[in-house]
Design an enzyme around this catalytic site. Structure first.
Site, short mmCIF file in Angstrom:
data_model
loop_
_atom_site.label_atom_id
_atom_site.label_comp_id
_atom_site.label_asym_id
_atom_site.label_seq_id
_atom_site.Cartn_x
_atom_site.Cartn_y
_atom_site.Cartn_z
N ARG A 62 0.82 -1.13 0.06
CA ARG A 62 0.10 0.00 -0.04
C ARG A 62 1.08 1.33 -0.01
NH1 ARG A 62 -3.45 -1.26 4.97
NH2 ARG A 62 -2.55 -3.05 4.86
N GLU A 99 1.38 -5.59 13.39
CA GLU A 99 0.47 -5.74 14.32
C GLU A 99 -0.20 -6.98 14.35
OE1 GLU A 99 -2.83 -2.79 13.56
OE2 GLU A 99 -3.90 -3.30 15.28
O1 LIG Z 1 3.35 -0.18 11.91
P1 LIG Z 1 3.12 -1.51 11.52
O2 LIG Z 1 2.43 -2.23 12.88
O3 LIG Z 1 4.33 -2.20 11.03
O4 LIG Z 1 2.02 -1.96 10.44
C1 LIG Z 1 1.79 -1.04 9.02
C2 LIG Z 1 2.03 -1.87 7.95
O5 LIG Z 1 1.01 -2.51 7.89
C3 LIG Z 1 0.23 -2.70 6.60
O6 LIG Z 1 1.23 -3.21 5.55
P2 LIG Z 1 1.13 -5.09 5.10
O7 LIG Z 1 1.98 -5.69 6.00
O8 LIG Z 1 -0.49 -5.53 5.87
O9 LIG Z 1 0.96 -5.06 3.86
P3 LIG Z 1 0.25 -4.41 2.49
O10 LIG Z 1 0.55 -3.10 2.47
O11 LIG Z 1 0.84 -5.27 1.50
O12 LIG Z 1 -1.16 -4.76 2.59
C4 LIG Z 1 0.58 -0.99 6.38
O13 LIG Z 1 0.48 -0.92 4.91
C5 LIG Z 1 1.87 -0.68 6.65
O14 LIG Z 1 2.93 -1.14 5.81
N1 LIG Z 2 -5.51 -1.69 11.51
C1 LIG Z 2 -4.62 -1.80 10.57
N2 LIG Z 2 -5.43 -1.18 9.40
C2 LIG Z 2 -4.73 -1.28 8.05
N3 LIG Z 2 -3.60 -1.73 8.12
C3 LIG Z 2 -2.81 -1.97 8.97
N4 LIG Z 2 -1.61 -2.40 9.12
C4 LIG Z 2 -1.32 -2.74 10.63
N5 LIG Z 2 -2.27 -2.44 11.25
C5 LIG Z 2 -3.19 -2.05 10.51
#
Ligand SMILES: O=P(O)(O)OC[C@H]1O[C@H](OP(=O)(O)OP(=O)(O)O)[C@H](O)[C@@H]1O
Ligand SMILES: Nc1ncnc2[nH]cnc12
Length: 175
Positions: A62, A99
Site C-alpha cells: 500500500r 500488528e
Molecule cells: O506499523 P506496523 O505495525 O508495522 O503496520 C503498518 C504496516 O502494515 C500494513 O502493511 P501490510 O504488511 O499489511 O502489507 P500490505 O501493504 O501489502 O497490505 C501497512 O500498509 C503498513 O505497511
Molecule cells: N489496523 C490496521 N489497518 C490497516 N492496515 C494495518 N496495518 C497494520 N495494522 C493495520
C-alpha cells in the site's frame, strides 16, 4: 487547501476482525477510489516533505500507491522496499513485526548511497515495525531519513515512539 473540505473519516472504512480477530482494519480503498480526495491527500502529503529530499522510498504494497503518486508530484524517483523474494538484484534484508504477524523487507543494495536524503512513505503507521525496518534498510545504504510520512497514523499504538530519532508526519491521526 482541498483537505479542509475532505471528510477523511468517511473515506476510511473500519473493518472489524480483519485479517485477524481483534484487529480493526483501516480500509483505504474508498479514499483511493475518490479522485478529488486521493489528489488532496497526495497534495497535503507533498506539502509535508522537506526541501532537500532526493528520493521517495515506498513500502510494499500500500506504500507504493502513496509513494508513487508522491514521487511523481515532487518530481523525484521512487525506491521500492519490497516483501521477500521480489527484488532481482543484490539486496539487504531486515525482519520486522507487524500488528498481526512477522515479515521481512528488502531493498536493492544500489538503490541509495551515502549523502542521499529520503522520505519514507506508507499508507498507515500502526506499531511502527514496518517503518522501523525500512529506516534500518535506508541507513544500511548510508542514506539519511528526512521523515517517515503516512496517510494514517493509529496513534493509540504509539508507533511514533518506536521510531525514535526519526521525524514522523501523518495526514490523519486516529485515536
Ligand atoms: O506499523 P506496523 O505495525 O508495522 O503496520 C503498518 C504496516 O502494515 C500494513 O502493511 P501490510 O504488511 O499489511 O502489507 P500490505 O501493504 O501489502 O497490505 C501497512 O500498509 C503498513 O505497511
Ligand atoms: N489496523 C490496521 N489497518 C490497516 N492496515 C494495518 N496495518 C497494520 N495494522 C493495520
Amino acid at each position: 487547501m482541498h483537505g479542509e473540505t475532505v471528510d477523511w473519516q468517511a473515506l476510511i472504512r473500519d473493518v472489524p476482525d480483519f485479517p485477524k480477530p481483534g484487529i480493526v482494519f483501516k480500509d483505504i480503498t474508498p479514499m483511493l477510489a475518490d479522485g478529488p480526495a486521493f489528489s488532496a491527500a497526495i497534495s497535503e502529503m507533498a506539502a509535508l516533505v522537506g526541501p532537500d529530499v532526493d528520493a521517495v522510498v515506498g513500502i510494499e504494497s500500500r506504500g507504493f500507491i502513496f509513494g508513487a503518486a508522491l514521487a511523481q508530484k515532487l518530481g523525484l524517483g521512487l525506491v521500492t522496499v519490497r516483501k521477500p523474494g521480489k527484488l532481482p538484484a543484490d539486496i539487504h534484508s531486515v525482519e520486522y513485526e507487524l500488528e498481526y504477524g512477522v515479515d521481512r523487507l528488502e531493498i536493492h543494495r544500489d538503490a541509495l548511497s551515502h549523502g542521499h536524503r529520503v522520505v519514507i512513505v506508507d499508507d498507515l503507521l500502526a506499531t511502527g515495525g514496518t517503518a522501523n525496518a525500512t529506516v534500518e534498510l535506508v541507513q544500511k545504504l548510508g542514506a539519511e531519513v528526512d521523515c517517515c510520512l503516512f496517510a494514517i497514523e493509529l496513534a493509540f499504538l504509539n508507533g511514533r515512539a518506536s521510531l525514535d530519532g526519526v521525524e514522523v508526519k501523518s495526514l490523519l491521526r486516529c485515536d
